[in-house]
Scaffold this active site. Structure first.
Site, PDB file in Angstrom:
ATOM      1  N   ASP A   1       0.864  -1.185   0.000  1.00  0.00           N
ATOM      2  CA  ASP A   1       0.000   0.000   0.000  1.00  0.00           C
ATOM      3  C   ASP A   1       0.898   1.231   0.000  1.00  0.00           C
ATOM      4  OD1 ASP A   1      -1.926  -1.957   0.392  1.00  0.00           O
ATOM      5  OD2 ASP A   1      -3.027  -0.825   1.917  1.00  0.00           O
TER       6      ASP A   1
ATOM      7  N   LYS B   1      -6.838   3.366  -3.267  1.00  0.00           N
ATOM      8  CA  LYS B   1      -7.215   3.356  -1.847  1.00  0.00           C
ATOM      9  C   LYS B   1      -7.442   4.785  -1.381  1.00  0.00           C
ATOM     10  CE  LYS B   1      -5.147   2.116   2.655  1.00  0.00           C
ATOM     11  NZ  LYS B   1      -4.002   1.452   3.314  1.00  0.00           N
TER      12      LYS B   1
ATOM     13  N   LYS C   1     -10.188   0.274  -2.351  1.00  0.00           N
ATOM     14  CA  LYS C   1     -10.048   0.029  -0.923  1.00  0.00           C
ATOM     15  C   LYS C   1     -10.449   1.266  -0.128  1.00  0.00           C
ATOM     16  CE  LYS C   1      -6.750  -1.232   2.734  1.00  0.00           C
ATOM     17  NZ  LYS C   1      -5.387  -1.741   3.039  1.00  0.00           N
TER      18      LYS C   1
END
Length: 211
Positions: free
Chosen positions: A88, A150, A179
């Site tokens: 991430d 995300k 996400k």
């Protein structure tokens, strides 16, 4: 809710080995998709999760995103060496706001290259962006070849909102995973995000939500 929707997360700066061990134990018990940690704990988490379906996830350029691209690249390489199955990363929000889209796209490409076979989720920090900037960021993530976009680090001025997830889904739904992360504390919060289009959820309240 399906436990595989969740990245069970511990990213606070005072996270101890005991706390990270507990997160791993919970992830194994409930069958979450991954355990998401800072790089220092990646190898430890990978060892704890061995012989299971739970992935090890490591954050890159966290939480500000404004370090050099080379640093993000090397941090990613080290995380993969330590066993990260998923990465991430945080984009350089300032570069996006300066409309330096080529830089943002190429930086994501660089980190994606460093990922090897690891899945890449790109944090765009939605709370700092206009709606148009969110749309542009989603397109850049898609063009750079990442796997997910995300919402948030959870360490800035706000977290995920259902409106942002809906906007992201409208822009790139079906082409990238989405996400939602930051401020998801209840089952109701989680359900709102999924209904809006989220395909993965990041939270430290995972056990409370699924149980």
């Amino acid at each position: 809710m399906d436990p595989k929707l969740f990245d069970h997360t511990i990213l606070n700066p005072n996270a101890t080995l005991e706390a990270v061990t507990q997160i791993c134990t919970e992830a194994l018990k409930y069958g979450f998709m991954s355990v998401c940690v800072n790089g220092f704990y990646t190898a430890f988490v990978k060892e704890k999760l061995k012989d299971s379906s739970v992935k090890a996830c490591s954050v890159i350029g966290f939480p500000l995103g404004q370090m050099n691209t080379a640093a993000k690249y090397e941090e990613t390489k080290l995380a993969v060496i330590d066993g990260a199955d998923e990465i991430d990363m945080v984009i350089n929000v300032g570069a996006l706001k300066d409309k330096n889209y080529h830089f943002v796209r190429e930086e994501i490409k660089s980190v994606k290259e460093a990922c090897g076979n690891a899945l890449l989720k790109v944090i765009i920090e939605t709370c700092l962006l206009t709606d148009e900037e969110k749309r542009i960021a989603c397109r850049l993530v898609l063009e750079a070849g990442a796997d997910f976009v995300k919402t948030s680090t959870g360490f800035s001025s706000g977290g995920a909102t259902a409106d942002d997830i809906a906007l992201m889904h409208e822009e790139i739904g079906g082409r990238l995973g989405i996400k939602a992360s930051g401020g998801i504390r209840t089952k109701k919060d989680a359900e709102k995000m999924v209904k809006a289009g989220a395909t993965r959820l990041g939270t430290s309240r995972t056990v409370e939500i699924v149980s």
